[in-house]
Design a protein around this motif. Structure first.
Motif, PDB file in Angstrom:
ATOM      1  N   GLN A   1       1.916   6.857  -6.884  1.00 33.27           N
ATOM      2  CA  GLN A   1       0.801   7.708  -7.330  1.00 33.27           C
ATOM      3  C   GLN A   1       1.455   9.214  -7.285  1.00 33.27           C
ATOM      4  OE1 GLN A   1      -2.705   7.476  -5.498  1.00 33.27           O
ATOM      5  NE2 GLN A   1      -4.019   8.918  -6.569  1.00 33.27           N
ATOM      6  N   GLY A   2       2.036   9.353  -6.286  1.00 33.79           N
ATOM      7  CA  GLY A   2       2.501  10.827  -6.179  1.00 33.79           C
ATOM      8  C   GLY A   2       3.775  11.150  -7.217  1.00 33.79           C
ATOM      9  N   ALA A   3       4.603  10.037  -7.355  1.00 39.53           N
ATOM     10  CA  ALA A   3       5.587  10.135  -8.263  1.00 39.53           C
ATOM     11  C   ALA A   3       5.042  10.345  -9.913  1.00 39.53           C
ATOM     12  CB  ALA A   3       6.552   9.012  -8.292  1.00 39.53           C
TER      13      ALA A   3
ATOM     14  N   ALA B   1       3.956  13.601 -10.078  1.00 39.88           N
ATOM     15  CA  ALA B   1       5.015  14.810 -10.516  1.00 39.88           C
ATOM     16  C   ALA B   1       5.736  14.652 -11.421  1.00 39.88           C
ATOM     17  CB  ALA B   1       5.895  14.732  -9.026  1.00 39.88           C
ATOM     18  N   ASP B   2       5.403  13.806 -12.350  1.00 41.98           N
ATOM     19  CA  ASP B   2       6.062  13.529 -13.511  1.00 41.98           C
ATOM     20  C   ASP B   2       7.570  12.857 -13.542  1.00 41.98           C
ATOM     21  OD1 ASP B   2       4.108  14.191 -15.401  1.00 41.98           O
ATOM     22  OD2 ASP B   2       4.687  16.154 -15.387  1.00 41.98           O
ATOM     23  N   LEU B   3       7.877  12.506 -12.318  1.00 40.10           N
ATOM     24  CA  LEU B   3       9.011  11.827 -11.665  1.00 40.10           C
ATOM     25  C   LEU B   3       9.508  10.459 -12.717  1.00 40.10           C
ATOM     26  CD1 LEU B   3      11.623  12.233 -10.135  1.00 40.10           C
ATOM     27  CD2 LEU B   3      10.412  10.537  -8.136  1.00 40.10           C
ATOM     28  N   ILE B   4       8.288   9.796 -12.736  1.00 41.49           N
ATOM     29  CA  ILE B   4       8.158   8.536 -13.696  1.00 41.49           C
ATOM     30  C   ILE B   4       7.054   8.591 -14.611  1.00 41.49           C
ATOM     31  CG2 ILE B   4       9.270   7.055 -11.765  1.00 41.49           C
ATOM     32  CD1 ILE B   4       6.385   6.057 -11.269  1.00 41.49           C
ATOM     33  N   GLY B   5       7.245   7.777 -15.531  1.00 48.20           N
ATOM     34  CA  GLY B   5       5.943   7.635 -16.620  1.00 48.20           C
ATOM     35  C   GLY B   5       4.736   7.275 -15.910  1.00 48.20           C
TER      36      GLY B   5
ATOM     37  N   GLN C   1       1.477   4.667 -15.456  1.00 50.79           N
ATOM     38  CA  GLN C   1       1.222   3.299 -15.461  1.00 50.79           C
ATOM     39  C   GLN C   1       2.564   2.299 -15.058  1.00 50.79           C
ATOM     40  OE1 GLN C   1      -0.455   2.149 -19.357  1.00 50.79           O
ATOM     41  NE2 GLN C   1      -2.689   2.619 -18.595  1.00 50.79           N
ATOM     42  N   PRO C   2       3.005   2.737 -13.724  1.00 50.93           N
ATOM     43  CA  PRO C   2       4.049   1.677 -13.286  1.00 50.93           C
ATOM     44  C   PRO C   2       3.382   0.397 -12.963  1.00 50.93           C
ATOM     45  CG  PRO C   2       3.782   3.542 -11.839  1.00 50.93           C
ATOM     46  CD  PRO C   2       2.882   3.962 -13.017  1.00 50.93           C
ATOM     47  N   VAL C   3       4.232  -0.366 -12.927  1.00 55.52           N
ATOM     48  CA  VAL C   3       3.595  -1.788 -12.510  1.00 55.52           C
ATOM     49  C   VAL C   3       4.329  -2.117 -11.244  1.00 55.52           C
ATOM     50  CG1 VAL C   3       3.090  -4.367 -13.077  1.00 55.52           C
ATOM     51  CG2 VAL C   3       2.910  -2.320 -14.637  1.00 55.52           C
ATOM     52  N   LEU C   4       3.573  -2.529 -10.119  1.00 56.94           N
ATOM     53  CA  LEU C   4       4.189  -3.239  -8.804  1.00 56.94           C
ATOM     54  C   LEU C   4       3.666  -4.627  -8.736  1.00 56.94           C
ATOM     55  CD1 LEU C   4       5.802  -2.904  -6.302  1.00 56.94           C
ATOM     56  CD2 LEU C   4       3.382  -2.084  -5.141  1.00 56.94           C
ATOM     57  N   ALA C   5       4.696  -5.480  -8.645  1.00 55.56           N
ATOM     58  CA  ALA C   5       4.585  -6.901  -8.688  1.00 55.56           C
ATOM     59  C   ALA C   5       5.156  -7.571  -7.267  1.00 55.56           C
ATOM     60  CB  ALA C   5       4.808  -7.644  -9.866  1.00 55.56           C
TER      61      ALA C   5
ATOM     62  N   LEU D   1       0.812  -1.361  -0.275  1.00 57.34           N
ATOM     63  CA  LEU D   1       0.066  -0.114   0.115  1.00 57.34           C
ATOM     64  C   LEU D   1       0.901   1.059  -0.061  1.00 57.34           C
ATOM     65  CD1 LEU D   1      -2.785  -1.042   2.898  1.00 57.34           C
ATOM     66  CD2 LEU D   1      -3.089  -0.803   0.094  1.00 57.34           C
ATOM     67  N   ARG D   2       1.927   1.553   0.699  1.00 57.04           N
ATOM     68  CA  ARG D   2       2.646   2.476   0.927  1.00 57.04           C
ATOM     69  C   ARG D   2       3.688   2.619  -0.350  1.00 57.04           C
ATOM     70  NH1 ARG D   2       5.632   2.548   6.865  1.00 57.04           N
ATOM     71  NH2 ARG D   2       3.820   2.057   8.140  1.00 57.04           N
ATOM     72  N   ILE D   3       3.847   1.716  -1.162  1.00 59.63           N
ATOM     73  CA  ILE D   3       4.604   1.865  -2.205  1.00 59.63           C
ATOM     74  C   ILE D   3       3.757   2.314  -3.350  1.00 59.63           C
ATOM     75  CG2 ILE D   3       6.007   0.559  -4.179  1.00 59.63           C
ATOM     76  CD1 ILE D   3       7.136  -1.267  -2.161  1.00 59.63           C
ATOM     77  N   ASN D   4       2.608   1.729  -3.364  1.00 60.57           N
ATOM     78  CA  ASN D   4       1.520   2.307  -4.535  1.00 60.57           C
ATOM     79  C   ASN D   4       1.175   3.633  -4.179  1.00 60.57           C
ATOM     80  OD1 ASN D   4       0.650   0.398  -6.091  1.00 60.57           O
ATOM     81  ND2 ASN D   4      -0.360  -0.895  -4.823  1.00 60.57           N
ATOM     82  N   ASP D   5       1.113   4.303  -2.865  1.00 61.20           N
ATOM     83  CA  ASP D   5       0.777   5.743  -2.651  1.00 61.20           C
ATOM     84  C   ASP D   5       1.988   6.527  -3.142  1.00 61.20           C
ATOM     85  OD1 ASP D   5      -1.549   5.124  -1.510  1.00 61.20           O
ATOM     86  OD2 ASP D   5      -0.647   4.874   0.670  1.00 61.20           O
TER      87      ASP D   5
END
Length: 713
Positions: A348-350, A353-357, A359-363, A341-345
């Motif tokens: 979302q913020g990153a 902020a356009d820090l990353i592209g 639709q990142p995928v957490l697995a 949950l913390r990584i997903n939050d």
């Protein structure tokens, strides 16, 4: 005037639009006209009408459901075969879901077989069902044997059982179930054809009585027959498509209520199968605890574009095993979900902020390991994302009243924008190499580099050569003498392993011993060193029986329940007294599993073998455990001896170690003594034995023999 260019199917459709929607109503209309026109044939017409209705009703309520059950039996049998294949190759954490699926399908198969046993009236069908039951029994026995091999982690045996017993049994079940299905279809088609033929005979008989009545009856009879036969044909074709795995098509409305109910039931069954398949796919490609994608999803060859990224962060939770053992698996699961949950939050913020592209995928890969796949413009962005995740993990997770720290180690991979995008399996592998590098260096994170890959391959090649090195005597045993500080005489030596590789030359122990520990190859080295030490001691017995040789024992050896028996066998075969062979165990190795280590040490001490604690002071020994260990020597690590003559604080610490060792009736040895000032200091502090370059460097071959020959007899 009737137009002849209109197809018959159109006329039938127009006729059906004016006819009642129920088969019974259409028959009632036809028979009502026959009553008006042919009073004499009322009895036969009425009997024929009710007979036809009974046949149709029997078909809709008995024959067709039985045929669908037989067809469902084939589908369930095919599904079991697919599920068994997944079970054999599934990781341990995914097996529960596969077992649940297989058990559910087995119950459905058994239920269908029980129903068919009460419904089948044909002798040939009963014989076929008995053969099917026999095949089911063979499959059940093979499944139990295969499950045992899977739970025993014997994949080759499980695979062999799958191909040699399970698949043949399932194929035999399919053959018998298909035989049942073909016979049911044949019987139903024969009944339909018989009914149709009978209706046509009645229509012909009516034509003889009254032309007008016969014309009306024939038209109504043909329309009624088509309203039953054509829909049944559609249902049969739909059932065949379902059997072939085509679940997209549906049975359309026929305008006949009774047949439409059957078609609706078949459509409902198809939707249930599709829904169940979607659930199975979700279970196969998602983690059941966090509902995140799993490794299989990331490595799917047809994965969607959301799974493609130029950067991967592999994160591993420290001390998950300790959390599970201390606080329970429920707490460990809660911690894992909190991390997700913390990584997903953070993601979302990153992304905002356009820090990353997007639709990142957490697995979740396994245990406390997570993989994050995303697009980042540069390494700085990846590093900033890592920093945000570390900040999110700063606050402990509160689980069942316990506060648990969330420490993550990171393995990072960022693809060069000028380089071609790597495949997902390559990115994950490189991230894992970086993660292991971070753990080995006790760092919070590490970037993947080609040097890590080269070092990893080099170590793999080196370890593959180690077994050959033991077998072909590429290893060498060097001995470093130990001297008594009281008498000045030699009391023995410590055995040190060296490797003279045929192509690489000298290989440092620091290069191959740690990796041999991780892979378990260190036990081969320990056994070789014990054999060499006992061989040397056997030679020394005639002239210097007072000398002993100390052999280092690894943590892997301490975990081996048969280690003590192996040492006893070697002693017996060499005829060397047990007190001449000394075993040295590192402090950290002892504390890795203190209870088991204490039991092993007592077993070795009972046969008269002296034991030493090596590198004392560098681990975290518990004094409560230390006083339980039957150890006769305490070896102070060289890090405390280096420059001890100029460090008053270290002198106090060394003196405390010496007094503690003497208080526990142990001989105290100082390692790494290199100067006269260091020797004078440890003598003043009360040390018993000295070992180091000052009194003797490690010796081998001619130099060792010269030292031995120079000892007073």
């Amino acid at each position: 005037m009737v137009r002849s260019d209109i197809p018959k199917s159109v006329w039938h459709a127009r006729l059906g639009a004016y006819l009642p929607q129920r088969i019974s109503w259409r028959l009632a209309l036809g028979f009502g006209l026959m009553v008006v026109m042919m009073v004499l044939t009322l009895g036969q017409a009425t009997l024929q009408g009710y007979s036809q209705a009974s046949l149709n009703d029997h078909f809709a309520t008995t024959d067709l459901p039985r045929m669908l059950r037989v067809q469902s039996l084939s589908l369930q049998t095919e599904g079991v075969g697919i599920a068994l294949t997944r079970l054999v190759y599934a990781p341990r954490e995914n097996r529960i879901a596969e077992y649940t699926d297989i058990d559910a399908r087995n119950r459905r198969i058994d239920g269908i077989i029980e129903l068919l046993a009460t419904e089948l009236m044909d002798t040939d069908q009963e014989t076929t069902l008995k053969r099917l039951q026999a095949c089911r029994a063979v499959y059940a026995e093979a499944f139990i044997d295969t499950a045992d091999e899977i739970e025993g982690n014997n994949l080759p045996a499980a695979t062999a059982l799958l191909h040699d017993r399970l698949n043949p049994a399932l194929k035999a079940m399919l053959v018998e179930s298909n035989s049942l299905l073909q016979r049911e279809r044949g019987r139903i088609e024969a009944q339909v054809e018989q009914a149709r033929h009978h209706v046509e005979q009645v229509a012909l008989w009516r034509a003889i009585v009254s032309g007008v009545a016969i014309a009306l009856a024939i038209g109504l009879s043909v329309g009624t027959a088509r309203s039953v036969v054509n829909p049944l044909t559609q249902i049969e074709e739909a059932a065949q498509r379902i059997a072939r795995g085509d679940y997209a098509s549906r049975v359309s409305s026929t305008g006949t209520q009774e047949v439409d109910r059957v078609g609706h039931a078949l459509n409902s069954m198809t939707q249930a199968v599709v829904r169940h398949q979607h659930e199975l796919r979700h279970l196969a490609f998602h983690d059941p605890l966090t509902d995140l994608p799993n490794r299989a999803m990331l490595l799917q060859p047809d994965a969607s574009g959301a799974m493609v990224g130029n950067s991967v962060a592999l994160m591993d939770l420290a001390r998950l095993k300790t959390i599970n053992e201390t606080l329970g698996y429920a707490t460990g699961d809660t911690v894992i979900k909190a991390i997700a949950l913390r990584i997903n939050d953070v993601l979302q913020g990153a992304a905002e902020a356009d820090l990353i592209g997007p639709q990142p995928v957490l697995a979740r890969i396994s245990g406390g390991t997570f993989a994050l796949v995303f697009n980042a413009p540069d390494r700085d962005s990846v590093d900033q994302l890592r920093g945000r995740i570390e900040v999110a993990m700063a606050a402990p997770a509160v689980c069942n009243g316990h506060s648990v720290d969330l420490n993550l180690a990171f393995g990072l991979v960022a693809n060069n924008h000028n380089a071609p995008l790597q495949a997902m399996d390559a990115l994950l592998r490189n991230a894992e190499v970086a993660l292991h590098s971070a753990k080995r260096a006790a760092l919070g994170f590490a970037w993947y580099s080609e040097a890590q890959e080269a070092a990893r391959l080099g170590h793999l090649n080196l370890l593959s050569d180690l077994r050959l090195a033991v077998a072909t005597s590429q290893l060498q045993m060097w001995l470093q003498p130990k001297f008594s500080l009281v008498t000045g005489s030699a009391v023995g030596a410590e055995a040190l392993v060296r490797w003279q590789h045929p192509t690489r030359g000298f290989v440092s122990p620091a290069e191959f011993v740690p990796f041999a520990e991780q892979t378990g190859y260190i036990t081969l080295v320990t056994d070789w060193m014990l054999d060499q030490a006992l061989h040397t001691l056997a030679i020394w017995q005639t002239s210097h029986p007072e000398l002993s040789i100390a052999v280092n024992v690894s943590t892997r050896d301490l975990q081996d329940k048969d280690f003590a028996q192996r040492v006893v066998k070697k002693l017996t075969a060499s005829r060397v007294p047990a007190h001449s062979l000394r075993l040295e165990i590192t402090e950290s190795g002892l504390m890795n599993d203190a209870q088991h280590s204490i039991s092993l040490l007592h077993a070795l001490r009972e046969i008269g073998m002296p034991l030493s604690i090596d590198d004392f002071g560098t681990g975290y020994s518990s004094l409560a455990y230390l006083q339980q260990m039957p150890v006769s020597e305490l070896k102070i690590d060289r890090s405390f001896i280096d420059g001890v003559d100029t460090q008053p604080g270290t002198q106090k610490l060394v003196k405390a170690m010496i007094e503690m060792g003497h208080g526990l009736d142990m001989t105290v040895t100082a390692e790494g003594v290199e100067t006269e000032a260091e020797r004078a200091t440890i003598i003043r502090l009360g040390c018993d034995v000295i070992q180091g370059y000052l009194t003797g460097r490690p010796l081998h071959g001619v130099a060792l023999q010269a030292w031995f020959d120079g000892l007073p007899t």
